[in-house]
Write an enzyme that holds these catalytic residues in place. Structure first.
Site, short mmCIF file in Angstrom:
data_model
loop_
_atom_site.label_atom_id
_atom_site.label_comp_id
_atom_site.label_asym_id
_atom_site.label_seq_id
_atom_site.Cartn_x
_atom_site.Cartn_y
_atom_site.Cartn_z
N THR A 193 0.94 -1.13 -0.05
CA THR A 193 0.02 -0.17 -0.03
C THR A 193 1.08 1.23 0.06
OG1 THR A 193 -1.86 -0.83 1.03
CG2 THR A 193 -1.66 1.41 1.55
N ARG A 208 -13.80 -7.04 -2.53
CA ARG A 208 -13.35 -6.87 -1.36
C ARG A 208 -12.84 -5.50 -1.18
NH1 ARG A 208 -7.79 -5.54 0.86
NH2 ARG A 208 -7.77 -6.59 3.05
N GLY A 224 -10.53 -3.00 1.44
CA GLY A 224 -9.44 -3.10 2.82
C GLY A 224 -9.73 -2.09 3.56
N ASP A 225 -8.65 -1.91 4.47
CA ASP A 225 -8.78 -0.69 5.34
C ASP A 225 -8.58 0.28 5.02
OD1 ASP A 225 -6.14 -1.56 4.90
OD2 ASP A 225 -5.63 -0.66 6.57
N THR A 251 -0.96 0.27 6.62
CA THR A 251 -0.51 -0.84 5.53
C THR A 251 -0.30 -2.12 6.53
OG1 THR A 251 1.04 -1.71 3.99
CG2 THR A 251 1.99 -0.24 5.87
N GLY A 252 -1.10 -3.18 5.67
CA GLY A 252 -0.98 -4.42 6.32
C GLY A 252 -2.38 -5.34 5.95
N GLY A 312 -5.48 -5.76 5.88
CA GLY A 312 -6.87 -4.85 5.80
C GLY A 312 -7.78 -5.33 6.86
#
Ligand code: ASP
Length: 324
Positions: free
Chosen positions: A178, A206, A208-209, A229-230, A232
């Site tokens: 990200t 989908r 993500g965060d 980042t990671g 999500g």
């Protein structure tokens, strides 16, 4: 009140290449990409510009760089498509804008900013978001602009792994990444921006965060600006970015304490990743629980970048001033 010293921090994702697979040439390319983004963003702050403009410029640079999972070089979903998420937030008044699941705009971060500034909404997704981007005349690019062979191969590897039933080898570079930026400007305002292709082989649709405020992106002048980042799903469930705000505001924790606590809390439950955060005093925190995180800081002392654990490297009399 003394004039704040502007500072910009960026990340290029927690999906770093394993140390043993990293070559000096590749490593140099990543550092150069991070420095380009820092220069683009910090130029705005150095001339007295706004934190919001600085984070957008830094993220635009990273979106154009095919090494990072956002814009050009975004990962592929399970159906071989690319669906991008992006967000911006202004710490002055918590104004915010985000897009989810879009494909076409060269700079998803500009789409997010347009949602904030030119629509009545905070988050637009899918077909409606894309229609909005076309209507306002954002620059678009075709599939060949966004596609990279590495990301396509990563999808094939992940699909093959799933077919074969092999255990996940935890290769973070294959799975995610990200880009993001946070900044404090000379007027004391904070802003954050995040942009991503999400996770390799994610389900179609989908999200993500990154475009979820309080999870992957957050800015409030009273506390902090955050870009994460990671993995999500975990960042959403733990409201990671807002958790830092809450710990600072109600728990009176410092930025570093709050940021490190939540990154440590999500590690054992599968929340691999990290974040960048800045507060109104110009303190910067860059914690991660993954094996690395592409990251950097720009301030009056120069530019410093890092990939794995350890002090940042680069110009400036004390490259460790802000820690990692
Ligand atoms: N957080 C991103 C997502 O879940 C991916 C990443 O940062 O690696 O979409």
């Amino acid at each position: 009140m003394p004039t704040p010293r502007p500072v910009l921090a960026i990340h290029g994702g927690a999906g770093t290449i394993r140390r043993e697979a990293m070559t000096p040439e590749k490593e140099a390319q990543y550092h150069a990409g991070l420095r380009d983004a820092l220069s683009a963003g910090y130029a705005v702050l150095a001339r007295g510009g706004q934190a919001l403009d600085a984070v957008v410029e830094a993220v635009k640079s990273l979106e154009d760089n095919p090494l990072f999972n956002a814009g050009r070089g975004a990962v592929f979903n399970a159906a071989g498509g690319q669906e991008m998420d992006a967000a911006v937030m202004d710490g002055r008044d918590r104004r915010a804008g985000a897009v989810a699941g879009i494909f076409g705009p060269r700079h998803p971060v500009l789409a997010a900013r347009a949602v904030m500034e030119r629509s009545d909404h905070v988050l637009l997704a899918g077909a409606g978001a894309q229609q909005f981007c076309r209507e306002i005349g954002l620059e678009h690019r075709g599939p060949e602009w966004f596609r990279t062979d590495q990301r396509w191969q990563a999808l094939q590897d992940e699909l093959e792994r799933r077919r074969s039933g092999a255990a996940d080898d935890g290769d973070e570079a294959r799975r995610h990444g990200t880009v993001g930026a946070v900044a404090l400007d000379a007027k004391g305002h904070l802003a954050a921006a995040t942009s991503t292709g999400g996770m390799t082989a994610k389900a179609v649709g989908r999200v993500g965060d990154s475009p979820v405020f309080g999870s992957g992106t957050w800015a409030d002048d009273r506390t902090c600006a955050v870009s994460a980042t990671g993995h999500g799903e975990l960042f959403i469930r733990y409201a990671v970015a807002h958790e830092i705000d809450a710990r600072m505001r109600w728990g009176r924790q410092s930025l570093a304490e709050a940021a490190e606590a939540i990154v440590a809390e999500i590690a054992p439950v599968g929340g691999s990743g990290g974040l960048i955060a800045v507060d109104g005093l110009g303190n910067v925190a860059l914690p991660f629980n993954s094996s690395g995180m592409y990251r950097g800081i720009a301030d009056a002392e120069g530019l410093r970048t890092g990939i794995y654990a350890g002090p940042l490297v680069g110009a400036g009399p004390d490259s460790r001033r802000h820690g990692t």
